[in-house]
Design a protein around this motif. Structure first.
Motif, PDB file in Angstrom:
ATOM      1  N   VAL A  48     -22.687  -2.206  -3.246  1.00 31.80           N
ATOM      2  CA  VAL A  48     -22.047  -2.144  -4.721  1.00 31.80           C
ATOM      3  C   VAL A  48     -22.076  -0.612  -5.349  1.00 31.80           C
ATOM      4  N   LYS A  49     -22.457   0.953  -4.698  1.00 32.54           N
ATOM      5  CA  LYS A  49     -22.170   1.834  -4.587  1.00 32.54           C
ATOM      6  C   LYS A  49     -20.583   1.601  -4.474  1.00 32.54           C
ATOM      7  N   THR A  50     -20.370   1.802  -2.743  1.00 29.91           N
ATOM      8  CA  THR A  50     -18.967   1.381  -1.724  1.00 29.91           C
ATOM      9  C   THR A  50     -18.080   0.979  -2.528  1.00 29.91           C
ATOM     10  N   LYS A  51     -18.705  -0.209  -3.526  1.00 28.59           N
ATOM     11  CA  LYS A  51     -17.560  -1.066  -4.082  1.00 28.59           C
ATOM     12  C   LYS A  51     -17.002   0.036  -5.616  1.00 28.59           C
ATOM     13  N   LEU A  52     -17.809   0.033  -6.387  1.00 25.37           N
ATOM     14  CA  LEU A  52     -17.593   0.692  -7.187  1.00 25.37           C
ATOM     15  C   LEU A  52     -16.587   1.996  -7.421  1.00 25.37           C
ATOM     16  N   ASP A  53     -17.152   2.716  -6.056  1.00 27.83           N
ATOM     17  CA  ASP A  53     -16.645   3.839  -5.636  1.00 27.83           C
ATOM     18  C   ASP A  53     -15.304   4.057  -5.544  1.00 27.83           C
ATOM     19  N   SER A  54     -14.358   2.909  -6.048  1.00 27.61           N
ATOM     20  CA  SER A  54     -12.889   2.571  -5.694  1.00 27.61           C
ATOM     21  C   SER A  54     -12.431   3.367  -6.470  1.00 27.61           C
ATOM     22  N   LEU A  55     -10.643   3.520  -5.391  1.00 35.02           N
ATOM     23  CA  LEU A  55      -9.598   4.189  -6.708  1.00 35.02           C
ATOM     24  C   LEU A  55      -8.884   2.443  -6.889  1.00 35.02           C
ATOM     25  N   LYS A  56      -8.413   1.855  -7.789  1.00 35.07           N
ATOM     26  CA  LYS A  56      -7.881   0.236  -7.853  1.00 35.07           C
ATOM     27  C   LYS A  56      -6.056   0.883  -7.908  1.00 35.07           C
ATOM     28  N   ALA A  57      -5.512  -0.059  -7.635  1.00 34.92           N
ATOM     29  CA  ALA A  57      -3.758   0.458  -7.853  1.00 34.92           C
ATOM     30  C   ALA A  57      -4.269  -0.850  -9.335  1.00 34.92           C
ATOM     31  N   LEU A  58      -2.449   0.224 -10.290  1.00 30.65           N
ATOM     32  CA  LEU A  58      -2.715  -0.308 -10.834  1.00 30.65           C
ATOM     33  C   LEU A  58      -0.702  -0.826 -10.982  1.00 30.65           C
ATOM     34  N   GLY A  59      -0.687  -2.103 -11.417  1.00 32.95           N
ATOM     35  CA  GLY A  59       0.223  -2.740 -11.494  1.00 32.95           C
ATOM     36  C   GLY A  59       0.831  -4.059 -10.461  1.00 32.95           C
ATOM     37  N   TYR A  60       1.986  -5.039 -10.902  1.00 33.31           N
ATOM     38  CA  TYR A  60       2.687  -6.278  -9.672  1.00 33.31           C
ATOM     39  C   TYR A  60       3.844  -6.597  -9.931  1.00 33.31           C
ATOM     40  N   SER A  61       4.426  -5.641 -10.516  1.00 34.00           N
ATOM     41  CA  SER A  61       5.982  -6.180 -11.256  1.00 34.00           C
ATOM     42  C   SER A  61       6.506  -4.895 -10.809  1.00 34.00           C
ATOM     43  N   THR A  62       7.732  -4.695  -9.509  1.00 34.28           N
ATOM     44  CA  THR A  62       8.825  -3.042  -9.310  1.00 34.28           C
ATOM     45  C   THR A  62      10.116  -3.367  -8.965  1.00 34.28           C
ATOM     46  N   SER A  63      11.024  -2.959  -9.368  1.00 34.49           N
ATOM     47  CA  SER A  63      12.554  -3.114  -8.602  1.00 34.49           C
ATOM     48  C   SER A  63      12.633  -1.455  -7.854  1.00 34.49           C
ATOM     49  N   GLY A  64      13.203  -1.390  -7.170  1.00 30.83           N
ATOM     50  CA  GLY A  64      13.817  -0.519  -6.301  1.00 30.83           C
ATOM     51  C   GLY A  64      14.708  -0.832  -5.215  1.00 30.83           C
ATOM     52  N   ILE A  65      14.808   0.042  -3.980  1.00 30.07           N
ATOM     53  CA  ILE A  65      16.037   0.015  -2.610  1.00 30.07           C
ATOM     54  C   ILE A  65      15.027  -0.520  -1.649  1.00 30.07           C
ATOM     55  N   VAL A  66      15.575  -0.500  -0.932  1.00 26.57           N
ATOM     56  CA  VAL A  66      15.349  -0.540   0.201  1.00 26.57           C
ATOM     57  C   VAL A  66      14.865   0.622   1.535  1.00 26.57           C
ATOM     58  N   THR A  67      14.173   0.823   1.797  1.00 29.38           N
ATOM     59  CA  THR A  67      14.279   2.207   3.225  1.00 29.38           C
ATOM     60  C   THR A  67      13.693   1.380   4.219  1.00 29.38           C
ATOM     61  N   ALA A  68      12.752   0.724   4.259  1.00 24.72           N
ATOM     62  CA  ALA A  68      12.894  -0.317   5.607  1.00 24.72           C
ATOM     63  C   ALA A  68      12.322  -1.602   5.567  1.00 24.72           C
ATOM     64  N   SER A  69      12.674  -2.123   6.641  1.00 32.45           N
ATOM     65  CA  SER A  69      12.386  -3.548   6.617  1.00 32.45           C
ATOM     66  C   SER A  69      11.970  -4.311   7.936  1.00 32.45           C
ATOM     67  N   MET A  70      10.858  -4.933   8.212  1.00 31.46           N
ATOM     68  CA  MET A  70      10.603  -5.262   9.349  1.00 31.46           C
ATOM     69  C   MET A  70       9.919  -6.903   9.216  1.00 31.46           C
ATOM     70  N   ASP A  71      10.659  -7.248   8.019  1.00 27.16           N
ATOM     71  CA  ASP A  71      10.277  -9.059   7.249  1.00 27.16           C
ATOM     72  C   ASP A  71      11.156  -9.504   9.318  1.00 27.16           C
ATOM     73  N   THR A  72       9.939 -10.166   8.860  1.00 25.73           N
ATOM     74  CA  THR A  72      10.348 -11.350  10.127  1.00 25.73           C
ATOM     75  C   THR A  72      11.844 -11.768  10.426  1.00 25.73           C
ATOM     76  N   ASN A  73      12.408 -12.453   9.262  1.00 27.45           N
ATOM     77  CA  ASN A  73      13.789 -12.866   9.258  1.00 27.45           C
ATOM     78  C   ASN A  73      15.147 -12.001   8.938  1.00 27.45           C
ATOM     79  N   GLY A  74      14.686 -11.217   9.505  1.00 25.86           N
ATOM     80  CA  GLY A  74      15.823  -9.803   8.945  1.00 25.86           C
ATOM     81  C   GLY A  74      17.213 -10.062   7.764  1.00 25.86           C
TER      82      GLY A  74
END
Length: 715
Positions: free
Chosen positions: A83-109
Motif C-alpha cells: 500500500v505504501k508503494t502504491k500511495l507513494d507514486s507520481l500520477k500523470a494527468l491528462g488524456y487528450s492531446t495534439s502534436g507532431i509525430v517525431t518517430a513511429s513504430m506503428d505496425t501498420n506504417g
C-alpha cells in the motif's frame, strides 16, 4: 521534458522535469503542441489524490476490499508495504492531446515523422512535452484543423460514442443533461445530426453558451418553468432520448431523465452520476431503455486493441475508439463543430498549476475548455536525468523495470545489502523519476541503453513484462554485466536457446527470481531431508485464484500465460528438494465451456526426476480465495515436511509432529544470496542448468497439453 504531475500520497500538484518516454513496437512518439484539461474528470482525479488516507478509502471502497483480501493472503506487513508503494507514486494527468509525430513504430506504417496527430488515453496522452501513444489511440489531423481544436479529440470521441448509443434520427427531440465541456460538444453533435436539442444545467453561464452554440433551447435545472417548457418543446410527448453528460453525486439526473423521456424512449448515461434506478413511475410504465456509453467507444479497456494494436474488422465494428477520433476531427474540418467558443483559457505548460487552481475552485473564474500550450524545448527529448552522486560500490546496480513488485521486493533488498543503486529505467519517465528519487538512484532514464552502455554498472536487475526478459538478459551478457531477471527467463524454446548461447559465451553470472527455494521454511525442510538417499515425492497444491484472460500475464505474446509465467516457481522448488534433473513430464487440464476460464489455469502436472523422485503440481484458478494459496508436502525416508502458505510448517518424523514457525517467501534471501555470490566470486545460488531445466519443463508442459502425451526432456 516538462510534465504535469500529482503526488498521489500528498496530493501535491506541480510541473517537473522528467525523462522523455521511450518508443517501442506499436507506439507513436509525439511532441505535444496542446493538451486539454478535462475539468470534470481531472477535478475528480486530483481530488482523490488530495484526500486523506481515510478520504481515499471512502472514495475507492473497491481498493479497500483488495487490501483486506491481500492481508489474508500475504499478511499485514507485506500488505502495508504494498500500500505504501502504491500511495507513494507520481500520477500523470491528462488524456487528450495534439502534436507532431517525431518517430513511429506503428505496425501498420500509417504514421510518419512530421504528421500532425491527435492522441488519446489516460497515462498515455498526458500533459507533457513528449508522449508515447499506442497506435490505435492516434489519429491524423486534417490540414484545416488547428492543434487547439484537435486537442479536444478524446473528449469529442467520448461525446460521439454517447450520441451513437442514443442512435438519434433526423428531426428527433433530444435532451442533454449537464452542459459542461462534454455536454456542449454533445449538443453540437446532435445539432449536426439534425436533431432538436434541449440543454439543462445548474450554471447560467453554461446554459447561455449552449443556447448560443448547440442547443435550440437551454434552461437551468431549478427553473420553475422547466417541465412546462419541455412539454412545449416536445409537444407533450417527451424527448425521444436523453443523454446525461453531467457528473453528479445525486440521483437527480436519472430521476429527471425518466420523467422527461417519452414512452419507450432512451436514457443514455455518459457522465459519472449516481444510478439508483427508480422502477416507478417512469422507467417501468414507459418501458424506458437505459444504456451506458463506454468512454471513447469499442476498444476501450481491451488490452489487445489499446496496447497490442489489434484493430477490429471494419465491416463488423464500424466505429472503434480510433474511428470515433477520426470522425470527430472530420466534423471539425467540415465546420459542423465549433470549438472556439468553448476555449476559455490557455496556459503555458509551466503555468499548469494556475490552470488547476481554476479547475479545483481555488481561483473563482468561469471556465470550460482549458488548454495547456507547449513551446519548443531543446531538452524535451532527453531520456536520462541525473538525480544524485551517491557512492558507487563494488556492486553497482541498474534496474530495468520498476513496478510495484520491484519496489516492494527487489530494490529495497539490493539497497539494504551490498549494492549501490546507479540507474533505474522504465518506459515512462515519470515512473523512473519517482522511483529514482524514492530509493536514491543516481540517475533515472527511459532508455535501457543508458544501463548497457554504462561501464560503471556491473549488475542488472530486470523486472519488466515477461516478453522482454530474454532479450534484456542477452544484452546484459553481451555488455559483460551480471543479470538478475525475474521469472520467466524465456517465453519459448528459441529464446531459451539464445539465452543459453549468450550465457555460455559470457563470463557473467545469472540469477532468476525463483524465490521460494530461499524461504526459511523451504531451507529448513530441505535440511531435514539431507542424507536421505531415497527418492522423494513432492506434492504442491496452488490455489492461485482467477485472473481474467485479458490480464497482461495471460496474453501469450506479453506474459506467456501462467504455465510459463508462474508454474516455473514450483518446478524449481521440486528440483530444489530432489536435487535431481527432470526427465519427463505429463500434464492435463480441465475441460470447460465457460468462455471466461482459461482451462490450462486449472492443471495437474506430474514430473519424473532422474533419481526416481516424483513431483505432483496441482495448480488451480477455480477455487475460493479463503483457502490459503500454497501448500507443499515432501514425502520420503519415513518423513514428511509440510509448508502452509510459507507462513508455517510441520515436520513429521518418528511419530511426532514438530511445528515450524517461520515466515516469508524468500525474496530478501534470494537477493542477498545473489549479491553474496557476486561479492565472493562464487557460483550463482541457482545453477544455470537448473534454471534452464525449469524453463524447459514449462515448455514441455505446454507440449503435453497439446499432444495429450508425456514429454521426455533431453537434458
Amino acid at each position: 521534458m516538462k510534465q504535469v504531475i500529482q503526488n498521489f500520497k500528498t496530493g501535491d500538484l506541480y510541473v517537473d522535469e522528467v525523462p522523455a518516454p521511450s518508443i517501442s513496437k506499436g507506439t507513436v512518439l509525439v511532441e505535444n503542441k496542446f493538451s486539454l484539461i478535462s475539468a470534470g474528470t481531472e477535478r475528480s482525479t486530483v481530488s482523490v489524490g488530495k484526500a486523506s488516507l481515510i478520504g481515499k478509502a471512502k472514495q475507492r471502497p473497491d481498493l479497500v476490499a483488495q487490501v483486506l483480501q491481500n492481508i489474508k493472503k500475504e499478511g499485514l506487513k507485506a500488505t502495508i508495504d504494498k500500500v505504501k508503494t502504491k500511495l507513494d507514486s507520481l500520477k500523470a494527468l491528462g488524456y487528450s492531446t495534439s502534436g507532431i509525430v517525431t518517430a513511429s513504430m506503428d505496425t501498420n506504417g500509417i504514421f510518419k515523422p512530421g504528421d500532425r496527430v491527435a492522441c488519446a488515453g489516460q497515462d498515455y496522452a498526458s500533459h507533457s512535452e513528449v508522449v508515447s501513444i499506442p497506435q490505435n489511440l492516434v489519429a491524423k489531423i486534417p490540414d484545416n484543423v488547428s492543434f487547439e481544436e484537435a486537442s479536444f479529440t478524446t473528449l469529442g470521441a467520448i461525446a460521439l460514442q454517447g450520441v451513437r448509443q442514443a442512435n438519434p434520427k433526423l428531426g428527433e427531440n433530444v435532451c442533454v443533461i449537464g452542459l459542461g465541456l462534454l455536454g456542449q460538444i454533445t449538443c453540437q453533435l446532435l445539432k449536426a445530426n439534425g436533431c432538436n436539442v434541449f440543454g439543462i444545467d445548474l450554471s447560467k453561464d453554461l446554459v447561455r453558451i449552449s443556447a448560443e452554440n448547440g442547443a435550440e433551447k437551454a434552461m437551468l435545472r431549478n427553473d420553475d418553468n422547466l417541465i412546462s417548457a419541455i412539454d412545449n418543446f416536445t409537444n407533450g410527448y417527451g424527448f425521444d432520448s436523453v443523454i446525461i453528460t453531467a457528473a453528479a453525486p445525486t440521483n437527480d439526473p436519472i430521476e429527471l431523465s425518466a420523467e422527461i423521456t417519452k414512452k419507450k424512449g432512451k436514457v443514455i448515461v455518459v457522465g459519472a452520476v449516481k444510478m439508483d434506478i427508480p422502477r416507478d413511475p417512469h422507467f417501468y410504465r414507459k418501458e424506458l431503455e437505459l444504456k451506458l456509453s463506454c468512454s471513447y467507444g469499442p476498444g476501450r479497456y481491451d488490452v489487445n486493441y489499446e496496447e497490442l494494436g489489434q484493430d477490429y474488422p471494419f465491416g463488423y465494428v464500424r466505429w472503434t475508439e480510433q474511428r470515433n477520433m477520426g470522425a470527430f476531427l472530420d466534423l471539425i474540418s467540415k465546420k459542423a463543430i465549433n470549438l472556439e467558443p468553448l476555449i476559455t483559457h490557455v496556459f503555458d505548460i509551466q503555468e499548469a498549476e494556475k490552470a488547476y487552481d481554476i479547475v479545483l475552485g481555488k481561483v473563482k473564474e468561469a471556465h470550460l475548455g482549458i488548454l495547456l500550450k507547449y513551446k519548443e524545448n531543446t531538452s524535451k527529448g532527453l531520456t536520462k536525468f541525473e538525480l544524485g552522486t551517491n557512492e558507487i560500490k563494488d556492486l553497482n546496480v541498474g534496474f530495468i523495470g520498476a513496478g510495484s513488485f520491484a519496489q516492494s521486493y527487489l530494490i529495497p533488498n539490493v539497497k539494504s545489502n551490498k549494492g549501490s543503486l546507479d540507474t533505474v529505467v522504465t518506459t515512462k519517465g515519470i515512473t523512473a523519476k519517482n522511483v529514482g528519487d524514492k530509493f536514491g538512484f543516481n540517475s533515472a532514464s527511459s532508455n535501457s541503453e543508458d544501463i548497457y552502455s554504462n561501464e560503471k554498472i556491473n549488475t542488472i536487475f530486470i523486472a519488466t513484462p515477461h516478453n522482454s526478459h530474454a532479450n534484456y538478459t542477452i544484452k546484459g551478457f553481451e555488455s559483460n554485466k551480471h543479470v538478475f531477471v525475474e521469472k520467466p527467463l524465456a517465453m519459448d524454446y528459441e529464446e531459451l536457446e539464445k539465452v543459453k548461447i549468450a550465457y555460455e559465451q559470457s563470463k557473467s553470472k545469472l540469477m532468476v527470481g525463483f524465490n521460494r527455494r530461499f524461504s526459511p521454511l523451504a531451507k529448513e525442510i530441505k535440511k531435514r531431508f539431507d542424507g536421505a538417499e531415497e527418492s522423494l515425492v513432492v506434492n504442491i497444491r496452488v490455489n492461485a485464484g482467477f485472473i481474467p484472460k485479458d490480464h497482461w500475464t495471460q496474453l501469450e505474446e506479453v506474459g506467456g500465460g501462467r504455465i510459463v509465467g508462474e508454474m516455473c516457481h514450483f518446478i524449481d522448488l521440486m528440483q530444489y528438494f530432489t536435487d535431481a534433473k527432470p526427465i519427463s513430464v505429463f500434464a492435463d487440464c480441465i475441460n470447460s465451456s465457460n468462455s471466461q476460464l482459461k482451462t490450462d489455469d486449472n492443471i495437474c502436472v506430474i514430473v519424473k526426476f532422474s533419481d526416481g523422485s516424483m513431483g505432483n503440481l496441482t495448480y488451480l484458478a477455480n477455487g475460493d480465495k479463503s483457502l490459503p494459496k500454497e501448500q507443499i508436502e515432501v514425502f520420503g525416508a519415513g518423513k514428511v515436511g509440510i509448508i502452509n502458505d510459507f507462513r508455517s510448517g510441520v515436520f513429521h518424523n518418528g511419530n511426532k509432529a514438530e511445528k515450524l514457525k517461520m515466515t516469508g517467501k524468500g525474496h530478501k534471501q534470494e537477493v542477498q544470496a545473489f549479491l553474496d555470490a557476486l561479492t565472493l566470486n562464487q557460483e550463482s545460488p541457482i545453477s544455470f542448468q537448473s534454471i534452464y531445466n525449469t524453463t524447459l519443463v514449462t515448455f514441455k508442459i505446454q507440449d503435453s497439453l497439446r499432444t495429450g502425451l508425456p514429454q521426455n526432456l533431453d537434458i
